[in-house]
Write a protein that holds these residues in place. Structure first.
Motif, PDB file in Angstrom:
ATOM      1  N   GLY A 193      -1.185   5.039  14.999  1.00 28.54           N
ATOM      2  CA  GLY A 193      -1.423   3.990  14.021  1.00 28.54           C
ATOM      3  C   GLY A 193      -0.298   2.989  13.981  1.00 28.54           C
ATOM      4  O   GLY A 193       0.665   3.033  14.755  1.00 28.54           O
ATOM      5  N   VAL A 194      -0.427   2.065  13.038  1.00 32.51           N
ATOM      6  CA  VAL A 194       0.566   1.013  12.841  1.00 32.51           C
ATOM      7  C   VAL A 194       0.889   0.924  11.359  1.00 32.51           C
ATOM      8  O   VAL A 194       0.019   1.109  10.500  1.00 32.51           O
ATOM      9  CB  VAL A 194       0.043  -0.343  13.365  1.00 32.51           C
ATOM     10  N   GLU A 195       2.148   0.676  11.071  1.00 24.24           N
ATOM     11  CA  GLU A 195       2.631   0.583   9.695  1.00 24.24           C
ATOM     12  C   GLU A 195       3.448  -0.697   9.558  1.00 24.24           C
ATOM     13  O   GLU A 195       4.353  -0.949  10.361  1.00 24.24           O
ATOM     14  CB  GLU A 195       3.498   1.811   9.387  1.00 24.24           C
ATOM     15  N   TRP A 196       3.122  -1.504   8.553  1.00 28.00           N
ATOM     16  CA  TRP A 196       3.809  -2.780   8.324  1.00 28.00           C
ATOM     17  C   TRP A 196       4.325  -2.792   6.893  1.00 28.00           C
ATOM     18  O   TRP A 196       3.564  -2.604   5.947  1.00 28.00           O
ATOM     19  CB  TRP A 196       2.839  -3.939   8.570  1.00 28.00           C
ATOM     20  N   THR A 197       5.624  -3.004   6.737  1.00 31.79           N
ATOM     21  CA  THR A 197       6.279  -2.913   5.439  1.00 31.79           C
ATOM     22  C   THR A 197       7.085  -4.181   5.167  1.00 31.79           C
ATOM     23  O   THR A 197       7.782  -4.676   6.058  1.00 31.79           O
ATOM     24  CB  THR A 197       7.231  -1.704   5.395  1.00 31.79           C
ATOM     25  N   ASN A 198       6.999  -4.688   3.930  1.00 30.16           N
ATOM     26  CA  ASN A 198       7.705  -5.916   3.563  1.00 30.16           C
ATOM     27  C   ASN A 198       8.326  -5.789   2.177  1.00 30.16           C
ATOM     28  O   ASN A 198       7.681  -5.308   1.244  1.00 30.16           O
ATOM     29  CB  ASN A 198       6.741  -7.110   3.542  1.00 30.16           C
ATOM     30  N   ARG A 199       9.575  -6.230   2.068  1.00 27.30           N
ATOM     31  CA  ARG A 199      10.271  -6.347   0.785  1.00 27.30           C
ATOM     32  C   ARG A 199      10.918  -7.722   0.740  1.00 27.30           C
ATOM     33  O   ARG A 199      11.654  -8.103   1.652  1.00 27.30           O
ATOM     34  CB  ARG A 199      11.349  -5.266   0.626  1.00 27.30           C
ATOM     35  N   TYR A 200      10.652  -8.482  -0.316  1.00 26.96           N
ATOM     36  CA  TYR A 200      11.144  -9.859  -0.386  1.00 26.96           C
ATOM     37  C   TYR A 200      11.743 -10.120  -1.761  1.00 26.96           C
ATOM     38  O   TYR A 200      11.032 -10.152  -2.755  1.00 26.96           O
ATOM     39  CB  TYR A 200      10.006 -10.834  -0.109  1.00 26.96           C
ATOM     40  N   LEU A 209      12.895 -12.812  -3.751  1.00 29.98           N
ATOM     41  CA  LEU A 209      12.872 -14.267  -3.802  1.00 29.98           C
ATOM     42  C   LEU A 209      14.059 -14.822  -4.581  1.00 29.98           C
ATOM     43  O   LEU A 209      14.648 -15.840  -4.201  1.00 29.98           O
ATOM     44  CB  LEU A 209      11.561 -14.743  -4.448  1.00 29.98           C
ATOM     45  N   THR A 210      14.400 -14.161  -5.670  1.00 27.96           N
ATOM     46  CA  THR A 210      15.554 -14.522  -6.493  1.00 27.96           C
ATOM     47  C   THR A 210      16.157 -13.222  -7.001  1.00 27.96           C
ATOM     48  O   THR A 210      15.579 -12.144  -6.813  1.00 27.96           O
ATOM     49  CB  THR A 210      15.129 -15.391  -7.702  1.00 27.96           C
ATOM     50  N   PRO A 211      17.328 -13.278  -7.645  1.00 24.59           N
ATOM     51  CA  PRO A 211      17.889 -12.042  -8.209  1.00 24.59           C
ATOM     52  C   PRO A 211      16.991 -11.380  -9.257  1.00 24.59           C
ATOM     53  O   PRO A 211      17.196 -10.222  -9.590  1.00 24.59           O
ATOM     54  CB  PRO A 211      19.206 -12.514  -8.840  1.00 24.59           C
ATOM     55  N   TRP A 212      15.972 -12.097  -9.760  1.00 24.99           N
ATOM     56  CA  TRP A 212      15.129 -11.507 -10.806  1.00 24.99           C
ATOM     57  C   TRP A 212      13.655 -11.389 -10.404  1.00 24.99           C
ATOM     58  O   TRP A 212      12.826 -10.972 -11.212  1.00 24.99           O
ATOM     59  CB  TRP A 212      15.218 -12.325 -12.093  1.00 24.99           C
ATOM     60  N   LEU A 213      13.319 -11.736  -9.156  1.00 17.41           N
ATOM     61  CA  LEU A 213      11.926 -11.704  -8.741  1.00 17.41           C
ATOM     62  C   LEU A 213      11.802 -11.076  -7.357  1.00 17.41           C
ATOM     63  O   LEU A 213      12.463 -11.511  -6.410  1.00 17.41           O
ATOM     64  CB  LEU A 213      11.340 -13.117  -8.714  1.00 17.41           C
ATOM     65  N   GLN A 214      10.961 -10.059  -7.242  1.00 17.35           N
ATOM     66  CA  GLN A 214      10.807  -9.338  -5.984  1.00 17.35           C
ATOM     67  C   GLN A 214       9.336  -9.103  -5.680  1.00 17.35           C
ATOM     68  O   GLN A 214       8.528  -8.804  -6.557  1.00 17.35           O
ATOM     69  CB  GLN A 214      11.532  -7.985  -6.051  1.00 17.35           C
ATOM     70  N   LEU A 215       8.973  -9.240  -4.383  1.00 20.58           N
ATOM     71  CA  LEU A 215       7.622  -8.993  -3.901  1.00 20.58           C
ATOM     72  C   LEU A 215       7.633  -7.847  -2.905  1.00 20.58           C
ATOM     73  O   LEU A 215       8.622  -7.645  -2.197  1.00 20.58           O
ATOM     74  CB  LEU A 215       7.044 -10.243  -3.225  1.00 20.58           C
ATOM     75  N   GLU A 216       6.533  -7.118  -2.830  1.00 19.18           N
ATOM     76  CA  GLU A 216       6.398  -6.025  -1.874  1.00 19.18           C
ATOM     77  C   GLU A 216       4.984  -6.032  -1.299  1.00 19.18           C
ATOM     78  O   GLU A 216       4.033  -6.430  -1.979  1.00 19.18           O
ATOM     79  CB  GLU A 216       6.637  -4.664  -2.549  1.00 19.18           C
ATOM     80  N   GLY A 217       4.855  -5.580  -0.067  1.00 19.98           N
ATOM     81  CA  GLY A 217       3.542  -5.443   0.544  1.00 19.98           C
ATOM     82  C   GLY A 217       3.599  -4.485   1.715  1.00 19.98           C
ATOM     83  O   GLY A 217       4.488  -4.604   2.570  1.00 19.98           O
ATOM     84  N   ASP A 218       2.678  -3.523   1.772  1.00 20.44           N
ATOM     85  CA  ASP A 218       2.668  -2.502   2.818  1.00 20.44           C
ATOM     86  C   ASP A 218       1.240  -2.292   3.310  1.00 20.44           C
ATOM     87  O   ASP A 218       0.282  -2.374   2.530  1.00 20.44           O
ATOM     88  CB  ASP A 218       3.209  -1.161   2.306  1.00 20.44           C
ATOM     89  N   LEU A 219       1.113  -1.983   4.599  1.00 19.59           N
ATOM     90  CA  LEU A 219      -0.183  -1.686   5.186  1.00 19.59           C
ATOM     91  C   LEU A 219      -0.019  -0.617   6.256  1.00 19.59           C
ATOM     92  O   LEU A 219       0.861  -0.726   7.118  1.00 19.59           O
ATOM     93  CB  LEU A 219      -0.795  -2.944   5.809  1.00 19.59           C
ATOM     94  N   THR A 220      -0.849   0.414   6.206  1.00 25.54           N
ATOM     95  CA  THR A 220      -0.877   1.452   7.235  1.00 25.54           C
ATOM     96  C   THR A 220      -2.313   1.648   7.703  1.00 25.54           C
ATOM     97  O   THR A 220      -3.215   1.841   6.882  1.00 25.54           O
ATOM     98  CB  THR A 220      -0.336   2.795   6.700  1.00 25.54           C
ATOM     99  N   VAL A 221      -2.520   1.583   9.015  1.00 27.08           N
ATOM    100  CA  VAL A 221      -3.833   1.830   9.619  1.00 27.08           C
ATOM    101  C   VAL A 221      -3.664   2.943  10.647  1.00 27.08           C
ATOM    102  O   VAL A 221      -2.807   2.849  11.535  1.00 27.08           O
ATOM    103  CB  VAL A 221      -4.402   0.566  10.289  1.00 27.08           C
ATOM    104  N   THR A 222      -4.465   4.003  10.522  1.00 26.16           N
ATOM    105  CA  THR A 222      -4.299   5.195  11.359  1.00 26.16           C
ATOM    106  C   THR A 222      -5.629   5.639  11.946  1.00 26.16           C
ATOM    107  O   THR A 222      -6.662   5.607  11.267  1.00 26.16           O
ATOM    108  CB  THR A 222      -3.708   6.357  10.535  1.00 26.16           C
ATOM    109  N   ASN A 223      -5.585   6.083  13.185  1.00 28.52           N
ATOM    110  CA  ASN A 223      -6.721   6.721  13.841  1.00 28.52           C
ATOM    111  C   ASN A 223      -6.398   8.206  13.954  1.00 28.52           C
ATOM    112  O   ASN A 223      -5.434   8.584  14.618  1.00 28.52           O
ATOM    113  CB  ASN A 223      -6.946   6.110  15.226  1.00 28.52           C
ATOM    114  N   ALA A 224      -7.178   9.059  13.289  1.00 26.83           N
ATOM    115  CA  ALA A 224      -6.938  10.506  13.285  1.00 26.83           C
ATOM    116  C   ALA A 224      -8.139  11.206  13.910  1.00 26.83           C
ATOM    117  O   ALA A 224      -9.277  11.037  13.448  1.00 26.83           O
ATOM    118  CB  ALA A 224      -6.721  11.018  11.865  1.00 26.83           C
TER     119      ALA A 224
END
Length: 708
Positions: free
Chosen positions: A557-564, A566-581
């Motif tokens: 599979g593939v895993e994509w992770t993001n932490r952003y 933007l400012t000292p008081w504002l944060q964004l996150e986003g994650d995606l995992t796609v797996t073939n089992a």
């Protein structure tokens, strides 16, 4: 002194910074200043801090990028963990990208975990640790690797360190999919008292206090909670929890001694068949056996010691745990016994203890920075585990009743070299040995003394940074142990453990290639391609409530992770995992899909806050459809949940916050299984059906907290 470029020095310094005394509930920002010294920066607050991301993410140590060993590992601070609105304590682990934490029973039971295409049941292939103590239970009465995190106090979490895959020498049993290590704070900057009330009878009170004592600090925490839930038969959860810790020094050079005590009692509404709801026999929040439930207790004493000097870094920890659990479950209703019903009691009563000692020796290889790490781990469980037929919690007959002594020892070693500014390597291995003694308390029961061993190689290569980008290559062997009662099994007592005889240790092999990029200020993004081969999959069996060995599997599979930040008081996150089992073997007339293996897991979040004033967060979590049987002809529904928090922090240390759980009131499922069960009046063979545990409807929780 230790080389300042040493990966272990950097990693431990980062962890030490994450564990500095921060105020619980509204943990303040952490910035990493020098190699072994961290300073508190009170500019970011209760909700998020700009640096409350992965080690090596927004913040570096000494201006250098962190020497992460893979693209998929990291450390999350306690501030980020506590910024998330959660329904139950175990859900704080969802700070680990791609990890789903859910529940299919009463609130006192261990959570169910999903990661990288695995239905990990209650912990079969994910190794969990709290303050150096393993949470997974071997040869557990309910399921192999059972990991009950309900004793966790989220506000005490200082840092969460996570790894994916079997690439790390410290990780042994249950760590094929990954490992998570949770460390508690030694002190809090200000004492904390909070109280929460909410929907469905939710009430919680917590106090945390610390003070200097001698040359160190004493920390005391106490928690009490009750909860009914939306169920027609209320959970009536009652929970008491306490922590007492004395510490001196730091995580790099110091020690601590910690005592913990936890007790809980509850009713349980387990998964229910869809046909029972469709036919109007029960409602969506109803139950077919109102006497299901359980009780548990956990008492522990643990200690850690570390020293950093010219000879390197030495770490040691030891623990002793007293644990007891009773579970009453009825998953199939009247399939096996049409007169008395199929309820059974699972008993687990054990004492376990263990220790780990490791030493890192710094040096050089032809002038290039190098370090060698060696370590030993040991663990022994002495337990009574039993399975008994019951009706309305009243004993009818024994199925299994065993005295088990299970012990293990491991040795690991790793060499790490920084060949150039853009090339690092790690080469290591661990060797594990297991031995057990099983004695049945029943006439004719199976007894035996199985043993086994396994050697697991570990390799890592890091290239870069180039343009603030690093490339990671990882390979490793891992394993999980099986229930030793299944290892010695010569028969099939009511289908309780599964035959043919299971192997003691089941090997796994993992591969990963990944990238981590930090070229945009405040943004850390990582992508990893992974593969994991497992020699035998453990699958949940509804008729016994246990996990049973099955066929070999392969996942990629593939895993994509993001932490952003933007400012000292504002944060964004986003994650995606796609797996073939898929099952790796081909069996005639049998499908290749792995039941309950999720294909897609995704999450997104936004958080904001200042030291004083408004703070809040919004969290979205998507748990995709899963095949429920091998031929993929029956599938679960997807679950999409949105949780939110809004609050205000006053200048006098008081804060008020409101959590809204399942904000959209989604009528989704926490978990879904497909198996045969029988309702009263149905045919003797029963009916195959989906069995689901619903997500709780919209709930609100109001928390008033004070720091003083």
């Amino acid at each position: 002194m230790s080389d300042p470029r040493s990966p272990t020095v950097l990693r431990l310094a980062a962890l030490a910074a994450a564990l500095l005394p921060l105020p619980a509930v509204a943990q303040e920002a952490v910035t990493l200043d020098e190699l072994s010294v961290a300073s508190q920066a009170p500019s970011a607050p209760a909700a998020f801090s700009a640096s409350a991301g992965y080690v090596g993410g927004v913040t570096g140590i000494g201006g250098a990028l962190q020497p992460e060993a893979s693209a998929s590992g990291g450390i999350v601070s306690g501030a980020q963990v506590n910024a998330r609105p959660v329904t139950r304590p175990g859900e704080v682990l969802e700070a680990v990208p791609g990890l789903i934490v859910t529940q299919h029973s009463g609130e006192g039971k261990a959570n169910q975990f999903f990661l990288r295409g695995f239905n990990l049941d209650h912990g079969t292939d994910i190794a969990l640790f709290v303050d150096g103590m393993p949470v997974n239970m071997r040869t557990h009465a309910h399921g192999q690797g059972y990991a009950d995190l309900n004793f966790l106090i989220p506000e005490l979490v200082g840092a969460v360190e996570f790894h994916k895959g079997p690439y790390f020498v410290r990780d042994g049993d249950f760590a094929s999919a990954g490992s998570v290590r949770i460390d508690y704070l030694d002190t809090v900057a200000r004492n904390v008292a909070l109280t929460s009330i909410g929907s469905f009878g939710y009430k919680r009170a917590l106090t945390i206090a610390s003070a200097p004592l001698g040359e160190g600090n004493l920390l005391v925490a106490g928690e009490a909670q009750t909860y009914d839930g939306p169920w027609d038969v209320p959970d009536r959860l009652k929970k008491l929890n306490g922590v007492l810790r004395y510490s001196q020094g730091t995580a790099l050079d110091g020690f601590s001694v910690t005592g913990m005590a936890y007790w809980a009692k509850w009713n349980a509404t387990n998964q229910i068949p869809e046909r029972a709801v469709a036919e109007g026999l029960i409602g969506r929040f109803g139950t077919l056996d109102p006497t299901d439930g359980g009780d548990t207790g956990r008492f522990s004493l643990s200690g850690r010691w570390s020293h950093t000097g010219e000879a390197g870094i030495t770490r040691a920890n030891a623990y002793l745990i007293r644990y007891r659990m009773n579970l009453w479950n009825n998953f199939t209703y009247f399939l096996n016994d049409p007169d008395n019903g199929d309820q059974f009691r699972q008993l687990d009563d054990r004492v376990l203890g263990g220790a780990e000692v490791s030493h890192v020796v710094p040096g050089d290889l032809f002038g290039m920075p190098m370090e060698n790490e060696i370590g030993v781990q040991t663990r022994t469980d002495s337990m009574r585990v039993g399975l008994f037929n019951t009706t309305r919690r009243q004993f009818r007959s024994p199925v299994l009743d065993d005295q088990v002594l299970e012990t293990s020892a491991a040795f690991y070693a790793e060499n790490r070299v920084r060949w150039t500014d853009w090339l690092r390597t790690s080469v290591g291995f661990r060797a594990d040995g297991y031995w057990a003694d099983v004695r049945s308390n029943l006439a004719g029961g199976a007894s035996g003394r199985p043993s086994d061993g396994i050697v697991s190689p570990k390799l890592g290569l890091v290239l870069g940074p180039w343009a603030d980008t690093e490339l990671y290559l990882n390979y490793g062997g891992g394993f999980h142990s099986n229930d030793v009662r299944g290892v010695i099994a010569t028969g099939d007592p009511a289908g309780a453990l599964g035959v043919p005889r299971a192997p003691f240790l089941v090997p796994s092999t993992g591969y990963e290639i990944g990238l981590r990029n930090r070229s945009i200020a405040g943004l850390e993004t990582a992508i990893a391609l992974f593969r994991l081969d497992l020699a035998s999959e453990n699958l949940f069996q509804g008729d016994s409530g246990t996990t049973e060995p099955s066929r070999p599997t392969r996942r990629f599979g593939v895993e994509w992770t993001n932490r952003y930040a933007l400012t000292p008081w504002l944060q964004l996150e986003g994650d995606l995992t796609v797996t073939n089992a898929r099952f790796a073997d081909r069996v005639p007339d049998a499908g290749r899909r792995v039941p309950d293996a999720p294909t897609t897991i995704a999450s997104a979040g936004i958080g904001f806050g200042e030291t004083e004033g408004w703070f809040g967060s919004l969290r979205f979590r998507y748990f995709g459809q899963r095949p429920l049987i091998e031929d993929n002809s029956v599938r679960s529904r997807a679950t999409a949940l949105l949780n939110g928090r809004i609050g205000y922090a006053f200048g006098n240390g008081v804060s008020l916050s409101l959590d809204v759980l399942n904000l959209t009131n989604a009528k989704a499922d926490q978990i879904t299984y497909y198996y045969v069960s029988r309702l009263s009046g149905e045919g003797a063979d029963g009916v195959p059906d989906r069995h689901f545990h619903p997500v709780e409807p919209t709930a609100v929780r109001l928390t008033l907290a004070g720091r003083f």
